[in-house]
Design a protein around this motif. Structure first.
Motif, PDB file in Angstrom:
ATOM      1  N   CYS A   1       0.847  -1.189   0.000  1.00 62.69           N
ATOM      2  CA  CYS A   1       0.000   0.000   0.000  1.00 62.69           C
ATOM      3  C   CYS A   1       0.886   1.244   0.000  1.00 62.69           C
ATOM      4  O   CYS A   1       1.835   1.343   0.780  1.00 62.69           O
ATOM      5  CB  CYS A   1      -0.909  -0.009   1.230  1.00 62.69           C
ATOM      6  SG  CYS A   1      -1.875   1.502   1.389  1.00 62.69           S
TER       7      CYS A   1
ATOM      8  N   SER B   1      -0.749   4.318   0.075  1.00 61.02           N
ATOM      9  CA  SER B   1      -1.647   5.416   0.407  1.00 61.02           C
ATOM     10  C   SER B   1      -1.063   6.292   1.512  1.00 61.02           C
ATOM     11  O   SER B   1      -1.595   7.344   1.828  1.00 61.02           O
ATOM     12  CB  SER B   1      -3.026   4.880   0.808  1.00 61.02           C
ATOM     13  OG  SER B   1      -3.684   4.413  -0.355  1.00 61.02           O
ATOM     14  N   CYS B   2       0.007   5.800   2.152  1.00 65.13           N
ATOM     15  CA  CYS B   2       0.873   6.684   2.926  1.00 65.13           C
ATOM     16  C   CYS B   2       2.290   6.186   2.687  1.00 65.13           C
ATOM     17  O   CYS B   2       2.519   5.336   1.832  1.00 65.13           O
ATOM     18  CB  CYS B   2       0.493   6.726   4.409  1.00 65.13           C
ATOM     19  SG  CYS B   2       1.143   5.383   5.419  1.00 65.13           S
TER      20      CYS B   2
ATOM     21  N   ILE C   1       4.259   4.338   4.485  1.00 70.34           N
ATOM     22  CA  ILE C   1       4.695   3.168   5.256  1.00 70.34           C
ATOM     23  C   ILE C   1       4.861   1.927   4.381  1.00 70.34           C
ATOM     24  O   ILE C   1       5.686   1.071   4.645  1.00 70.34           O
ATOM     25  CB  ILE C   1       3.679   2.890   6.382  1.00 70.34           C
ATOM     26  CG1 ILE C   1       3.740   4.023   7.404  1.00 70.34           C
ATOM     27  CG2 ILE C   1       3.929   1.553   7.048  1.00 70.34           C
ATOM     28  CD1 ILE C   1       4.965   4.053   8.247  1.00 70.34           C
ATOM     29  N   ALA C   2       4.035   1.796   3.353  1.00 69.74           N
ATOM     30  CA  ALA C   2       4.096   0.644   2.449  1.00 69.74           C
ATOM     31  C   ALA C   2       3.791  -0.674   3.160  1.00 69.74           C
ATOM     32  O   ALA C   2       4.600  -1.607   3.170  1.00 69.74           O
ATOM     33  CB  ALA C   2       5.444   0.574   1.734  1.00 69.74           C
ATOM     34  N   CYS C   3       2.601  -0.760   3.751  1.00 64.85           N
ATOM     35  CA  CYS C   3       2.178  -2.022   4.379  1.00 64.85           C
ATOM     36  C   CYS C   3       2.043  -3.109   3.314  1.00 64.85           C
ATOM     37  O   CYS C   3       1.555  -2.853   2.208  1.00 64.85           O
ATOM     38  CB  CYS C   3       0.821  -1.841   5.040  1.00 64.85           C
ATOM     39  SG  CYS C   3       0.862  -0.816   6.512  1.00 64.85           S
TER      40      CYS C   3
ATOM     41  N   ILE D   1      -2.593  -2.894   8.374  1.00 65.34           N
ATOM     42  CA  ILE D   1      -3.450  -2.189   7.414  1.00 65.34           C
ATOM     43  C   ILE D   1      -4.293  -1.186   8.191  1.00 65.34           C
ATOM     44  O   ILE D   1      -4.622  -1.408   9.359  1.00 65.34           O
ATOM     45  CB  ILE D   1      -4.345  -3.170   6.623  1.00 65.34           C
ATOM     46  CG1 ILE D   1      -4.986  -2.449   5.429  1.00 65.34           C
ATOM     47  CG2 ILE D   1      -5.397  -3.810   7.506  1.00 65.34           C
ATOM     48  CD1 ILE D   1      -5.578  -3.394   4.389  1.00 65.34           C
ATOM     49  N   CYS D   2      -4.600  -0.082   7.548  1.00 61.86           N
ATOM     50  CA  CYS D   2      -5.444   0.926   8.207  1.00 61.86           C
ATOM     51  C   CYS D   2      -6.614   1.255   7.291  1.00 61.86           C
ATOM     52  O   CYS D   2      -6.732   0.756   6.176  1.00 61.86           O
ATOM     53  CB  CYS D   2      -4.629   2.177   8.536  1.00 61.86           C
ATOM     54  SG  CYS D   2      -4.390   3.276   7.127  1.00 61.86           S
TER      55      CYS D   2
ATOM     56  N   LYS E   1      -7.227   3.777   5.533  1.00 58.29           N
ATOM     57  CA  LYS E   1      -6.873   4.397   4.246  1.00 58.29           C
ATOM     58  C   LYS E   1      -6.507   3.327   3.213  1.00 58.29           C
ATOM     59  O   LYS E   1      -6.810   3.466   2.029  1.00 58.29           O
ATOM     60  CB  LYS E   1      -5.701   5.377   4.434  1.00 58.29           C
ATOM     61  CG  LYS E   1      -6.037   6.534   5.357  1.00 58.29           C
ATOM     62  CD  LYS E   1      -4.887   7.494   5.544  1.00 58.29           C
ATOM     63  CE  LYS E   1      -3.756   6.954   6.389  1.00 58.29           C
ATOM     64  NZ  LYS E   1      -4.110   6.680   7.797  1.00 58.29           N
ATOM     65  N   GLY E   2      -5.857   2.263   3.685  1.00 57.71           N
ATOM     66  CA  GLY E   2      -5.536   1.166   2.774  1.00 57.71           C
ATOM     67  C   GLY E   2      -6.787   0.419   2.353  1.00 57.71           C
ATOM     68  O   GLY E   2      -6.966   0.071   1.173  1.00 57.71           O
TER      69      GLY E   2
ATOM     70  N   VAL F   1       0.871   2.086  11.056  1.00 56.67           N
ATOM     71  CA  VAL F   1       0.327   0.851  11.631  1.00 56.67           C
ATOM     72  C   VAL F   1       1.408  -0.194  11.946  1.00 56.67           C
ATOM     73  O   VAL F   1       1.411  -0.770  13.038  1.00 56.67           O
ATOM     74  CB  VAL F   1      -0.726   0.240  10.678  1.00 56.67           C
ATOM     75  CG1 VAL F   1      -1.334  -0.999  11.293  1.00 56.67           C
ATOM     76  CG2 VAL F   1      -1.794   1.256  10.371  1.00 56.67           C
TER      77      VAL F   1
HETATM   78 FE1  SF4 Z   1      -0.244   3.591   5.228  1.00 55.62          FE
HETATM   79 FE2  SF4 Z   1      -2.525   2.529   6.033  1.00 55.62          FE
HETATM   80 FE3  SF4 Z   1      -1.591   1.982   3.595  1.00 55.62          FE
HETATM   81 FE4  SF4 Z   1      -0.376   0.982   5.755  1.00 55.62          FE
HETATM   82  S1  SF4 Z   1      -2.456   0.516   5.048  1.00 55.62           S
HETATM   83  S2  SF4 Z   1       0.621   1.964   3.986  1.00 55.62           S
HETATM   84  S3  SF4 Z   1      -0.630   2.654   7.251  1.00 55.62           S
HETATM   85  S4  SF4 Z   1      -2.246   3.977   4.347  1.00 55.62           S
END
Ligand code: SF4
Length: 749
Positions: free
Chosen positions: A33, A35-36, A38-40, A66-67, A69-70, A200
């Motif tokens: 991911c 979307s921020c 961190i690249a979960c 995961i949050c 936003k993901g 996260v």
């Molecule tokens: Fe960021 Fe959330 Fe995506 Fe993880 S799941 S990379 S914390 S936006």
């Protein structure tokens, strides 16, 4: 208490349940991911060519990372406002009048105009700002093309967030270490507040470490979520991190709690450091930080004796008047307690031997010394510029096998404020072409009025974006960007680690959206330098970088969730440290040679006056949003519908502020509108301002305040004059800005 709705993780998960079995026709892809930043590691579920669900990875290391936003990403990227085709400005700049054009038509014109500007003003007249996430996959190709053209003027948000930390860490021990949180015995969070929906993986690691008995020390003016569960909470004054670290060092040195063998063998400058630290007795540190002397000493002792301990990277320390000193002090604490490059401590990764790193892709060596010396800001605030980092070329090659080690892309940057001044016509030479890739530049740095003037003064503004951000609204061309669901990615931890993680493409991008790779490839062709980006596809580029592994990208992605060499600790015993002395430099020879104080210090905030009696800070992440993004997603806006400022009940009482009322916040830079949220965890006389607010639902264009960015963005209040800049890096102080609040000020329609 009313105000922004609270976050219920269970509710978010329930809204998108993880299925036990895949439905018929659903296939999964492995993804990261973006979307921020961190690249979960996540799994996407794909049905009929569309991603229908995102869930956390099944891998036990990454499970639960995961949050919200993901989870909501597929919906966010499918939004009708997504830019799907190249757009060319046809009206006045910022008028919101566009004409759809083809990629080739756009790139041909952009290439010609850029070549013309370079011919007329020199290559340094071209500045670029990028982010490494979301549109992502730049992989150093932008720097590579700029270096071949001859421009050193690349800026990024990492100047305020991790990139600058990397550059400053190198001053002490030559690499930016990664905290081994899972195996540590004590974690120190300087204002950092990883939560269930922000950072996260770090949140999950801290909770796991605590469950295993690790101690937690939190230093935060607010009683944050992590402070609630800490062993020690020190409510230090905002922006006083450096003073606090000086106090800790005073205790650790006076009480002999440091690693004397390590210092004797591997450090230089200890006696000078000790003399400087002696200038900060605990009584003085208590006055500077607002914390009790005994509490400061107790925390310092715990950090030094419970070890191995870690001070994970924190964005809070990155954005202060004393950032360079504070970051240096954190690195000195790591070193003198003997926590460097050991299990459970702070690991110096270096490069993976089998994969070509982005530091190589960037090809900084082709940029001439003459052009490097033109980098904006390097004369006044050199630390993360070529001038500041040049001393690490030889040590970098000696220890890490490469001269240009660009960690978190932050080691060879121009200074953002100096770049905006040059763009606005206030520099020593003009900047006339500005490109922003995945970066809402207008709202992402201090002094937004200056940035607006700077962008309006350009001959050519090109933006590569997913949505019509306030910055995109000011462009000549807006090129549509793909998302992390729509392309592959080879992730290297931003050059911070030697761990690589692959992300598979889950679906095709909509319309004519293309990757950053494709942007740079087409631009290289358009300016007559096709050999600089010789790969035809992103996959071919990855195949080349992975050649030494014997695998092509798709095989690599199928086979590995994460790829790394077995850890090898205390590498410095074989190579020394990558500093000019080969030792940990408690007194920095590099800072000294740059004419800066080689020892850390603390510069106090000026006292508050009657005109602006409150102190504000910004830069805390909201769970629902990353930087200036995500405001277009209804699920996020239902949770956090408006820009809320946070104050204590005491401050609310003193200024007669009521919950949910609109107020203005103003200072010498500008004025914005906010709604009041009264919170028990806020200290008195401190105001927290949320970062990055605009309203995508409001019409675009300057005539509409750039979708209300001019009405709500925190950057409208952030100064960047000398008093507010860190001396060594020139980054702005975002943790202690004087302001005032005026009541009963509904935002104008
Ligand atoms: Fe960021 Fe959330 Fe995506 Fe993880 S799941 S990379 S914390 S936006």
């Amino acid at each position: 208490m009313a105000g922004p709705p609270s976050i219920d993780p269970a509710e978010v998960q329930a809204a998108t349940p993880i299925p036990r079995k895949l439905r018929k026709g659903v296939v999964t892809r492995k993804a990261l991911c973006a979307s921020c930043d961190i690249a979960c590691s996540v799994v996407t579920e794909v049905q009929q060519g569309r991603v229908v669900r995102v869930r956390s990875s099944d891998n036990p290391i990454f499970r639960d990372n995961i949050c919200m936003k993901g989870i909501v990403a597929p919906k966010g990227f499918a939004h009708p406002d997504r830019i799907r085709h190249p757009l060319k400005r046809v009206g006045e700049r910022g008028s919101g009048e566009w004409q759809q054009v083809s990629w080739s038509e756009a790139m041909q014109d952009i290439g010609q105009r850029l070549n013309h500007i370079v011919a007329e003003h020199g290559p340094e007249a071209w500045a670029v700002s990028t982010s490494q996430w979301n549109t992502g996959t730049d992989h150093g190709l932008g720097r590579r093309l700029m270096n071949h053209v001859g421009s050193p003027n690349w800026i990024s948000g990492v100047a305020l967030c991790a990139g600058n930390t990397a550059a400053v860490n190198r001053m002490t021990y030559g690499w930016f270490p990664m905290a081994d949180i899972l195996q540590t015995r004590c974690i120190v969070l300087f204002g950092h507040n990883p939560k269930r929906h922000s950072w996260v993986p770090v949140y999950n690691q801290i909770r796991r470490a605590q469950a295993g008995g690790a101690k937690l020390i939190v230093l935060d003016p607010r009683k944050s979520e992590n402070a609630e569960v800490a062993d020690i909470w020190l409510p230090l004054k905002a922006g006083s991190d450096a003073a606090m670290c000086l106090g800790w060092l005073k205790v650790i040195i006076d009480e002999g709690l440091y690693d004397k063998d390590f210092i004797a063998q591997w450090a230089v400058g200890f006696e000078d450091l000790k003399k400087r630290v002696d200038e900060y007795p605990l009584e003085r540190v208590a006055q500077l930080t607002g914390c009790e002397p005994e509490a400061i000493a107790e925390a310092a002792r715990l950090y030094a004796t419970a070890g191995p301990s870690v001070i994970p990277w924190t964005p809070m320390t990155d954005m202060q008047r004393n950032s360079t000193s504070a970051i240096r002090l954190q690195s000195i604490l790591r070193a003198i307690c003997g926590y460097l490059d050991i299990p459970g401590g702070e690991q110096l990764h270096g490069f993976h031997p089998d994969i070509v790193p982005e530091s190589d892709i960037e090809m900084h060596h082709v940029l001439s010394r003459e052009q490097q010396d033109k980098q904006l800001g390097s004369d006044t605030h050199p630390v993360f510029t070529y001038r500041g980092q040049r001393a690490f070329l030889e040590p970098g090659e000696r220890v890490w096998g490469r001269q240009y080690n660009n960690q978190v892309t932050g080691c060879f940057m121009a200074n953002p404020s100096a770049t905006f001044r040059a763009m606005a016509g206030e520099g020593s030479y003009p900047v006339k072409a500005f490109f922003a890739l995945g970066n809402n530049t207008l709202m992402s740095f201090a002094n937004m009025p200056l940035i607006l003037k700077a962008i309006l003064n350009q001959d050519l503004v090109v933006v590569h974006e997913q949505f019509m951000t306030p910055t995109a609204q000011l462009a000549d061309y807006v090129l549509p960007a793909d998302s992390w669901l729509e392309r592959p990615w080879l992730m290297d931890g931003y050059g911070w680690t030697s761990m690589y993680r692959p992300s598979q493409k889950s679906m095709d991008p909509p319309g004519e959206c293309k990757s950053t790779f494709e942007f740079w490839r087409q631009l290289a062709h358009a300016i007559g330098k096709p050999d600089v980006v010789p790969w035809e596809t992103l996959e071919a580029f990855y195949d080349d970088r992975l050649a030494a592994t014997g695998m092509k990208f798709e095989e690599f992605a199928e086979k590995y969730e994460v790829y790394f060499a077995p850890p090898h600790f205390k590498k410095y015993e074989e190579t020394g440290f990558a500093t000019p002395s080969g030792k940990v430099e408690l007194k920095s020879s590099v800072l000294q040679d740059l004419g800066l104080d080689p020892l850390p210090y603390f510069r106090e905030d000026p006292p508050l006056g009657t005109e602006f009696p409150l102190m504000m800070f910004t830069g805390v992440r909201e769970d629902e949003y990353f930087q200036t993004g995500h405001r277009h997603i209804p699920e996020m806006r239902q949770r956090a519908p408006e820009p809320y400022l946070f104050v204590s009940p005491g401050t609310a009482g003193e200024y007669a502020l009521e919950e949910e009322e609109w107020v203005t916040v103003e200072n010498q830079v500008g004025l914005i509108h906010m709604k009041v949220a009264i919170r028990d965890n806020m200290p008195d006389n401190l105001v927290r301002i949320p970062h990055g607010w605009w309203k995508p639902e409001v019409n675009p264009g300057l005539q509409n305040g750039l979708s209300d960015a001019l009405k709500y963005a925190d950057a409208m209040l952030c100064p960047d004059d000398a008093d507010f800049l860190d001396r060594e890096q020139g980054i702005p102080h975002l943790k202690g800005i004087p302001c005032r609040i005026r009541k009963n000020m509904e935002p104008p329609a």
